[in-house]
Structures are given as structure tokens and as C-alpha cells.
Design an enzyme around this catalytic site. Sequence first.
Site, PDB file in Angstrom:
ATOM      1  N   ASP A 198       0.856  -1.310  -0.037  1.00  0.00           N
ATOM      2  CA  ASP A 198       0.155  -0.007  -0.107  1.00  0.00           C
ATOM      3  C   ASP A 198       0.915   1.280  -0.044  1.00  0.00           C
ATOM      4  OD1 ASP A 198      -2.301   1.721   0.358  1.00  0.00           O
ATOM      5  OD2 ASP A 198      -1.695   1.901   2.585  1.00  0.00           O
ATOM      6  N   ASP A 229      -0.903  -0.726   6.281  1.00  0.00           N
ATOM      7  CA  ASP A 229      -0.855  -0.014   7.630  1.00  0.00           C
ATOM      8  C   ASP A 229      -1.763  -0.783   8.718  1.00  0.00           C
ATOM      9  OD1 ASP A 229      -3.452   0.879   7.056  1.00  0.00           O
ATOM     10  OD2 ASP A 229      -2.709   2.935   6.349  1.00  0.00           O
ATOM     11  N   ASP A 264      -6.574  -1.713   5.344  1.00  0.00           N
ATOM     12  CA  ASP A 264      -6.333  -2.705   4.473  1.00  0.00           C
ATOM     13  C   ASP A 264      -6.526  -3.970   4.835  1.00  0.00           C
ATOM     14  OD1 ASP A 264      -4.919  -0.919   2.380  1.00  0.00           O
ATOM     15  OD2 ASP A 264      -3.283  -0.604   3.733  1.00  0.00           O
TER      16      ASP A 264
END
Length: 619
Positions: free
Chosen positions: A321, A513, A517
Amino acid sequence: MGKEVKRKWLEIGVGTLFYLAALSTRKYQSQEKTIQCILYLIPYIIISFETYWEMLKGIRKFQFFNENLLMILATIGAFCIGKNAEAAGAMLFFQIGILIEKIAFGRTKKSIAKFMDIRPDSANLKTDTEEESVLPEKLNIGDVIIIKPGDRIPVDAVVTFGNSTIDKKALTGEYEPVEVKPGDRLYSGSINLSGGLEAKVKKLYRDSTASRIVDLVENANNKKAETENLAARFTKYYTPVVILLGILVMILPPMMLPGHETEKWIYRGLIFLVAACPSGLLVSVPLAFLGGIGAASRQGILIKGCDYVEALSKTETFVFDKTGTLTEGVFHVRAIEPKNMTEAELLDIASAAEAYSTHPIALSLRESCKSEIDLGRVDAVQEFSGFGIKAKVDGKDVIVGNYKFMVREGIFFAPANRSGTAVYVAVSGEYAGYILIDDVIRKDVRRLMQWLHKHNMEAVMLTGDNEETAHAVAKELRMDYVYAELLPEDKVEQLEEFIDSQMESEKLAFVGDGINDAPVLARADIGIAMGGLGADAALEAADIILMEDEPSRIINAIRISRGTLRSVKENMIFAVGMKVFLLVLAFFGLVTMQNAIFADMGVMLLNILNSFWVIKYPE
């Protein structure tokens, strides 16, 4: 020393005394075979009780093809042919091997437990009249606690009074203390170093960070790795095969080779069974995995199971990400481009619409707005994941979000053509301008990317950010692939495409994180959550948790996993190789029962020592 180990010491000690006593009377009892048998049966019964008990439990579960069965068959057979001393001695040395195994596992778990001893014994509860020492389990949400210098923080809390420095090393592996002030979060298991603090309890003891971390590490070994299961399956089929081979050794040579003594070949067949005991293999595999998990925890890396240690060693693709993972997730307003209003008015309207959001972009807008936001101005807030926010501000319909949100809502606007994240604003259905914000790449991300490229691993970025910003970050970090402007469901779909295209033996890891997610973390072969300290979503969804926002710790995690698997494979090859060698010697009558057990103990000890380098992985 645990009760189980103490009991085993006692059994072996008493059994050894009786065994030595039987040996000392051997020359006087040479003609009395019954008495001699009884003298050796006494130590045999004392030391073999646990082996027979485990065997009975295995029979009830139909899981009895193991080393206990081999030892029982071999020693009973030895008694039947008059090899009493060898039978009792073989069982004695077998039990010594089990004791060594228990000690090795105990010390490994103790070393992990010592490091993970982060759960405090008591807490100082502030009452109306005095300070009361209570068990952390008795604290309730909203209670005020007093944390003195040197105290371990009992539960997750927020500072309400005082300033101090906190040592979070036991949680994160980070040696540098951090300063805290009123409003800052405190995590259980940390140590207050300097000033006195008052803090309000935010989580119950059982839900606090320290308690959950310890539970994760303690239960990690319950998830067996593929290699560990392979060793268990190997033993399941290996045991009946060697029993059959042992029986063939006993009956075929006397039948096929005239003049050979039947008793001699029966004894060799029994030695064959003893030599075949797979103890060295069975103990070394789980010990190495346990050591790897312990080594990782000392680095501030929580691995939820042995299977994830193995999977990480096979990972060829790392998907990241962007916001909060590759970048710090701390946005700063770089430019404001209003239309038909001033910059201050555009920022004020956008900040008001985002007043209730916890997204990093919303936080940056509110921080940049100089005037304090009156929440009474804001009503009917709707948040659309992956798009933005709708709200009424001062009675006007306001839309704040990304490029896709403007298109979806039918707003006519001019897209920003500058690098950075553009936050578009529309008021009463009319485009009002955009605010350009920037994020900062984390300091140690470049080191991680260089290491991945050096070791021929792919680095991929999935982000909801715009194409221009995503490609600028990807280019700076030299990433292999980048996919931008993705909604949360798009990320899952893209990840599934990667997983479907890879070879069966390859694994894919997603690094996020741990807050927004969770779906992707759960879908990946390995979900790695960064900055998992206190993040419930990370602790639940991820398989591996980095307790600090330092992506480069992934390097240590990979090294530990590969080192663990290397140790396991070396142990398996050495153990199986030595077994084959011993079986050949047993067939030709070149070893005794005691020699065979001694050799097995030697294999076990060497494998344990080979596993210890993982356990002692440097800080």
C-alpha cells in the site's frame, strides 16, 4: 524448572540407581535368569511408565505409530530373549533423550517468555481520597491510573496529566525512548522512565496491547508449518515401515542363510527398531520454528504461526500500500487552487466537511486550517470509502474527494496536472477548486527496495491515489509495477490476479498499515501490517505485525524465516542420514541397543545446537 522436567529428573534418577544396582549384582545372578530379569524390570518399569502411558493415549486416538511404539517393541523383545540389561539400558537412555528434549523446549520458551514478560503485576488506581494498588484486570475503561517513574504501564491509556519519556523496547524492539505529554497514547507493557503521569484507561487489561501480544507469541507455535507437518506425516508412515523391516531382519536371514542363529537375528532386528527411533528429527523441527518466532519477537516482529515463518521464506512478490506504508501518511498542504472564492474559504469549507473523518488527508486539512472548526456548521455527513465525503456545511451541499468522486457525482471540473494528491471540492453542485497535498516517503523504504531488488524479488504498489502521484513515488523507489486509483475492492481483485498468476510454490505478501487494508491483508498469502502497536485491525487481520512504522524490518523477518528453514532442512537431512547409517550398522550387528540410543541422542543434541543460532539471532 517446570514440574514435568523435575518429575522426569526424579524418574531417571531413581531408575538409574536401580539399574546400577542390577548391574552390580549381575555376576552373582548369572545362573538365576528370573531374578536377573526382575532386577532389571524394576528400573525399566520406573522409567518407562510415561512411554507406556503416551502409547495408551495414542491407541485411543489411533495415533500410535511413533517412537514410543518402536521402543516398547524393541525392549519387550529384548527381555523375551534374555537381553535384560540391554533392554533396561536402552529405555533409560531413551528417557534421558526425552529429558534433553523437554529441557531444550523449556529453555527456548523461557527465553521467549523472559523477553515477552511485559504484563505488569499491579496498577495504581486513583480514587477520590487516595491511591490504591489493584490488579490490572480490575481496571475499567475511564478509570484514572497513576504511573510512577520505573512503573510498567498496566493497560492502554491516554495521558491526562504530566510529561515523561517512555521505553517501548519490549513492544517494538525500538531502543530510543519517546516523550509523552497530555493527550498522547500509552501502550501497556511500556515502561515509564522519568516523570510521574496520570492517565485515563482506554482498554481493559485483556484487550490491551501487552496482553494480546503475549497471547499471540505464546500461541504462535500452535500453527504448524508445512515442513513440520511433513515431518509428522513422515513419521506416521515411517514407523510401520521400519517395524516391518525389523521383523524381516529377524526372520529372513535365518530362513535364507542356513547355520545362522535365530536369536542373534532377532536381537539385530530389535536393535534395528531402536536405531530407527526418529526422536532427533521430531524435536529439532519444532524447536527451530519456535526459535525463529522468538528471534523475530525480539526484533519487534510478531509472527502469528510457524506456517507464516515458512511461507515468508518462499515469498517472491511484495505488494505495498502507498499511504501510511511506503509514505509516512502525514500529509501537508502544498497548494490551494480555488475557483470563485479565496484560498482560505476553500480550505475552511473542505476542512469543515472532513471534520468527522479520521483519514490522514482529513487530518492534514484540519491542521492547515487556521480557524477552529465549529461542528455546529456541519450536518448530514456521508463517507464513501475510496472516494471522499458528502456533507452539509452552512446549509450548503459540499463534496470533497478524489477525481473519481467528481466524475461519479457529475461535477464539471478541470483535473490537476501537478504531482501530489489533489483533493477536489464542489459546493452546491458547482466545482470550487482543489487542494494539493503531499506525503513524505519513509526514510528506510529505499533500503528495503534496494534489498528486495538485490535478491530478485518483485515490489508492487497498489494505491487509491492518482496516477501521477503514484507513478512519481514508484519511480523514485524503483518499484516494478504500480496500480493507481484503486478502490478497496479493486485492491483485493488485483491481488487475486497476482496470486492466480504465480507458481504454486511461490508466496505473495501484502504490506499495509493495518487500519484500512484489512481485506487485502487477509486475502494475501501473508499479510504484513506495519505500525501494529495498538491497531486492532492489524492484530486481527495480519499474519505478521511490525510493531514500529519501519518497513526495513521486513528484511530481518525474511532473514529469520530463511535461517529457520535452513536450520530445519539441515536438521532433517542430518537426522535421516544418520538413521540410514545406523540401520545399516544394526543389520550387520555392529551396534548394540545402547549404542543406537546414544547415537540418536547425539543426533538430537547436534540438531538442537544447530537450531540455537536462530534462537540467539542478534538484537
